[in-house]
Design a protein around this motif. Structure first.
Motif, PDB file in Angstrom:
ATOM      1  N   VAL A 192       0.844  -1.206   0.000  1.00 21.44           N
ATOM      2  CA  VAL A 192       0.000   0.000   0.000  1.00 21.44           C
ATOM      3  C   VAL A 192       0.873   1.247   0.000  1.00 21.44           C
ATOM      4  O   VAL A 192       0.681   2.173  -0.802  1.00 21.44           O
ATOM      5  CB  VAL A 192      -0.958  -0.026   1.213  1.00 21.44           C
ATOM      6  N   TRP A 193       1.865   1.294   0.891  1.00 23.44           N
ATOM      7  CA  TRP A 193       2.720   2.480   0.965  1.00 23.44           C
ATOM      8  C   TRP A 193       3.519   2.663  -0.323  1.00 23.44           C
ATOM      9  O   TRP A 193       3.629   3.770  -0.848  1.00 23.44           O
ATOM     10  CB  TRP A 193       3.670   2.370   2.160  1.00 23.44           C
ATOM     11  N   ARG A 194       4.088   1.577  -0.837  1.00 16.12           N
ATOM     12  CA  ARG A 194       4.866   1.688  -2.069  1.00 16.12           C
ATOM     13  C   ARG A 194       3.991   2.128  -3.234  1.00 16.12           C
ATOM     14  O   ARG A 194       4.421   2.900  -4.097  1.00 16.12           O
ATOM     15  CB  ARG A 194       5.559   0.358  -2.378  1.00 16.12           C
ATOM     16  N   SER A 195       2.758   1.654  -3.266  1.00 14.06           N
ATOM     17  CA  SER A 195       1.854   2.081  -4.328  1.00 14.06           C
ATOM     18  C   SER A 195       1.571   3.570  -4.239  1.00 14.06           C
ATOM     19  O   SER A 195       1.521   4.272  -5.261  1.00 14.06           O
ATOM     20  CB  SER A 195       0.550   1.285  -4.248  1.00 14.06           C
ATOM     21  N   VAL A 196       1.406   4.078  -3.021  1.00 11.55           N
ATOM     22  CA  VAL A 196       1.205   5.519  -2.834  1.00 11.55           C
ATOM     23  C   VAL A 196       2.393   6.293  -3.404  1.00 11.55           C
ATOM     24  O   VAL A 196       2.232   7.295  -4.117  1.00 11.55           O
ATOM     25  CB  VAL A 196       1.020   5.842  -1.335  1.00 11.55           C
ATOM     26  N   LYS A 197       3.597   5.829  -3.086  1.00  9.62           N
ATOM     27  CA  LYS A 197       4.799   6.554  -3.487  1.00  9.62           C
ATOM     28  C   LYS A 197       5.121   6.386  -4.971  1.00  9.62           C
ATOM     29  O   LYS A 197       5.595   7.313  -5.621  1.00  9.62           O
ATOM     30  CB  LYS A 197       5.995   6.099  -2.644  1.00  9.62           C
ATOM     31  N   GLU A 198       4.893   5.200  -5.506  1.00  9.13           N
ATOM     32  CA  GLU A 198       5.313   4.905  -6.872  1.00  9.13           C
ATOM     33  C   GLU A 198       4.189   5.020  -7.895  1.00  9.13           C
ATOM     34  O   GLU A 198       4.431   4.901  -9.097  1.00  9.13           O
ATOM     35  CB  GLU A 198       5.928   3.508  -6.910  1.00  9.13           C
ATOM     36  N   LYS A 199       2.954   5.216  -7.389  1.00 11.02           N
ATOM     37  CA  LYS A 199       1.798   5.414  -8.282  1.00 11.02           C
ATOM     38  C   LYS A 199       1.638   4.258  -9.260  1.00 11.02           C
ATOM     39  O   LYS A 199       1.451   4.431 -10.458  1.00 11.02           O
ATOM     40  CB  LYS A 199       1.925   6.751  -9.030  1.00 11.02           C
ATOM     41  N   ARG A 200       1.687   3.053  -8.694  1.00 12.66           N
ATOM     42  CA  ARG A 200       1.514   1.852  -9.508  1.00 12.66           C
ATOM     43  C   ARG A 200       0.997   0.726  -8.621  1.00 12.66           C
ATOM     44  O   ARG A 200       1.165   0.763  -7.391  1.00 12.66           O
ATOM     45  CB  ARG A 200       2.848   1.424 -10.135  1.00 12.66           C
ATOM     46  N   PRO A 201       0.361  -0.297  -9.217  1.00 12.78           N
ATOM     47  CA  PRO A 201       0.033  -1.486  -8.425  1.00 12.78           C
ATOM     48  C   PRO A 201       1.321  -2.182  -7.979  1.00 12.78           C
ATOM     49  O   PRO A 201       2.315  -2.209  -8.722  1.00 12.78           O
ATOM     50  CB  PRO A 201      -0.755  -2.357  -9.406  1.00 12.78           C
ATOM     51  N   VAL A 202       1.314  -2.724  -6.771  1.00 14.28           N
ATOM     52  CA  VAL A 202       2.496  -3.405  -6.235  1.00 14.28           C
ATOM     53  C   VAL A 202       2.090  -4.816  -5.805  1.00 14.28           C
ATOM     54  O   VAL A 202       1.131  -4.993  -5.049  1.00 14.28           O
ATOM     55  CB  VAL A 202       3.090  -2.640  -5.037  1.00 14.28           C
ATOM     56  N   ARG A 203       2.815  -5.802  -6.278  1.00 12.22           N
ATOM     57  CA  ARG A 203       2.534  -7.191  -5.921  1.00 12.22           C
ATOM     58  C   ARG A 203       3.122  -7.512  -4.542  1.00 12.22           C
ATOM     59  O   ARG A 203       4.215  -7.061  -4.199  1.00 12.22           O
ATOM     60  CB  ARG A 203       3.101  -8.140  -6.971  1.00 12.22           C
ATOM     61  N   ILE A 204       2.384  -8.307  -3.799  1.00 14.72           N
ATOM     62  CA  ILE A 204       2.838  -8.670  -2.459  1.00 14.72           C
ATOM     63  C   ILE A 204       4.113  -9.505  -2.538  1.00 14.72           C
ATOM     64  O   ILE A 204       5.009  -9.367  -1.696  1.00 14.72           O
ATOM     65  CB  ILE A 204       1.740  -9.435  -1.697  1.00 14.72           C
TER      66      ILE A 204
END
Length: 435
Positions: free
Chosen positions: A410-422
Motif C-alpha cells: 500500500v505504501w509503495r503504491s502511494v509513493k510509486e503510483k503503480r500497483p504493487v505485488r505482495i
C-alpha cells in the motif's frame, strides 16, 4: 511443567498483555526468566510493578545470546518497538526457540523474508499475537464464512476510523517516523489486513493505493504555529490547538497512551524512558508517514478488498461489508464509546441472503481488551489452542508476512503510483522508485 519465557522489550504492552497475566492467571504454566531492554529504568519499573520478578535477570539490547545461555528460556516474547522485532525473532529462531511476537511481526517485507527463512531452518516457530481475531464479533464472522452463509467471497468493504485522540497519539511518539514503525499502513493497518485475510481464507496478491498526510505535520490546517520541537506539556500555544483542547482542560493534560516507549502513568518528562517523550507536537516537520489511505487489494482466489483508514475522525470504529455468491453481511462498530460524542448501539451483524429476508445476529460480548479478544488469545498462548474450536485462529509467520506485505505494498503504491505485488515486497529485493 512450566515453560520459561524471556521478554525482549519491557514495554507497557509487555507488562499488561503478557507479564501480568503470566504471573497472575497462568502462574502454573509460565515462568519469566529474563528481561531485555535498551533502558534499565524499564526493568526497575517492571519489578516495582511485579515484585515477584525481583530476582529475574536483566539484560541490555545486545545481550541476547548471553541471556539465552544464562536463563535457558523455552520461548522469547518480543514486545519492543516495531523496528526491533525482526532482529530478536531471527536470533531466537537461530537458537531453536519459539517466539511470541506482537503485531506487526516486522516493519518491512524484507525482514519478513528473513524471519520466514530463519524459521524454515529452525526447530522454533513464530506466533504473531493478532488479538483482533479473537473478538466475539470477529470470530462469528469467520464462522459465518466457514458455514457457507455467504458462498464464495467476491468482495470486502472495510472502512476504519481512528478518532482524534487515538489518531493524534501516533504522531506524538515514535510511530511518526517510518523507520521506527513502517508507517501506519503497517503498524496499524496490518491488524485490519490480517482480519480480512483470515475471514475470507485467501492470500493477498496485489495492492493499489492512494495516501496522504492531511491532518498532521507542519502543513496541518489546525497547526496553531509553524515551529518544530514543541511538546504538549510545555507548549505555549496548546490552548490554540484543537487536538489538545478536545481532550484536555487547562488543569488536566492530555494523557497519551503509549504501549512501548512512553511514560508509565503521568511521569514527568525528566523521568521518561530513554530520554523519550510521548507528547511531541503532532505538527512537527520530522513526521514522514501518512494519516489517510484508500486501497484496493486483489486476492489469490478472486476476492477484492476496498479499504480505507483515516487517523483523524470524530469517532472511532469501523464499517464492514462482505459480499459472496450467496449473500452479504454488514456490521458497524463504535470503539471506545466513552470518547464518542453521541449514543452508540451494541454491535450486531446484519446478514442478507442473496434471495431472502435480512437476519440480525446478536453476539455475546466479553470483557477484556480488543473487544474481549485478549483473554481468549492469552488462553491459547499459555494453555494451548482450544481443542473444541473447529478452525485455526492463532497466527503464524506467513500470516504476519501477508499483513505486512500488504501494508508495505500500500505504501509503495502511494509513493510509486503503480500497483504493487505482495510477492515483490516479500522477496526483499525492492528499492523505492524515485518517481
Amino acid at each position: 511443567m512450566k515453560k520459561r519465557y524471556a521478554v525482549c522489550g519491557v514495554s507497557n504492552r509487555a507488562m499488561s498483555m503478557f507479564i501480568g497475566p503470566m504471573l497472575n492467571t497462568f502462574t502454573n504454566h509460565c515462568e519469566v526468566v529474563g528481561l531485555l531492554d535498551i533502558d534499565a529504568r524499564r526493568h526497575t519499573i517492571c519489578k516495582d510493578k511485579f515484585p515477584s520478578l525481583a530476582d529475574v535477570r536483566e539484560y541490555g539490547p545486545d545481550d541476547f545470546k548471553r541471556m539465552v545461555a544464562e536463563t535457558k528460556p523455552d520461548v522469547i516474547i518480543v514486545t519492543g518497538r516495531d523496528d526491533t522485532h525482526a532482529g530478536y525473532i531471527v536470533q531466537a529462531l537461530e537458537h531453536d526457540l519459539d517466539v511470541l511476537t506482537e503485531k506487526p511481526m516486522a516493519t518491512t517485507g524484507a525482514d519478513c523474508r528473513r524471519i520466514m527463512d530463519a524459521e524454515a531452518k529452525s526447530k522454533g516457530k513464530v506466533t504473531v499475537t493478532f488479538n483482533y481475531r479473537y473478538a466475539p464479533i470477529h470470530t462469528k464472522i469467520k464462522e459465518m464464512v466457514l458455514d457457507g452463509k455467504l458462498g464464495r467471497i467476491t468482495s470486502v468493504d472495510l472502512n476504519w476510523y481512528i478518532d482524534t485522540y487515538h489518531g493524534a497519539s501516533y504522531f506524538k511518539r515514535w510511530n511518526r517516523i517510518r523507520e521506527n514503525s513502517g508507517g501506519l499502513s503497517i503498524h496499524k493497518s496490518s491488524h485490519h489486513f490480517d482480519l480480512v485475510n483470515w475471514w475470507i481464507g485467501q492470500r493477498p496478491v496485489e495492492a493499489f493505493a492512494f495516501g496522504a498526510l492531511n491532518y498532521y505535520g507542519p502543513e496541518g490546517e489546525l497547526n496553531p504555529k509553524k515551529e518544530d520541537g514543541r511538546h504538549c506539556s510545555t507548549c505555549e500555544v496548546k490552548q490554540d490547538c484543537s487536538y489538545y483542547t478536545r481532550w484536555s482542560t487547562r488543569s488536566r493534560n492530555l494523557n497519551v497512551k503509549d504501549d512501548h516507549l512512553g511514560a508509565v502513568g503521568n511521569m514527568r518528562p525528566t523521568e521518561a524512558y530513554s530520554n523519550y517523550r510521548p507528547d511531541a507536537c503532532i505538527f512537527d516537520s520530522e513526521i514522514n508517514i501518512e494519516d489517510t489511505y484508500t486501497a484496493t487489494v486483489r486476492y489469490d482466489q478472486g476476492a477484492l478488498l476496498s479499504y480505507s483508514v483515516n487517523f483523524s475522525v470524530p469517532y472511532e470504529g469501523y464499517r464492514l461489508a462482505i459480499n459472496g455468491t450467496k449473500g452479504r453481511l454488514e456490521t458497524t462498530e463504535f470503539h471506545m464509546p466513552a470518547r464518542v460524542p453521541f449514543p452508540t448501539p451494541v454491535q450486531t451483524i446484519d446478514y442478507f441472503p442473496l434471495f431472502g429476508s435480512k437476519e440480525t445476529i446478536h453476539v455475546v460480548h466479553r470483557e477484556g481488551g480488543h473487544g474481549g479478544g485478549d483473554p481468549v488469545l492469552l488462553e491459547d498462548l499459555f494453555l494451548g489452542p482450544d481443542p473444541k474450536r473447529p478452525y485455526t485462529i492463532l497466527s503464524g509467520s506467513l500470516d504476519g508476512a501477508d499483513s505486512i506485505g500488504t501494508g508495505e505494498a500500500v505504501w509503495r503504491s502511494v509513493k510509486e503510483k503503480r500497483p504493487v505485488r505482495i510477492d515483490e515486497v516479500l522477496s526483499g529485493n525492492l528499492t523505492l522508485s524515485s518517481k
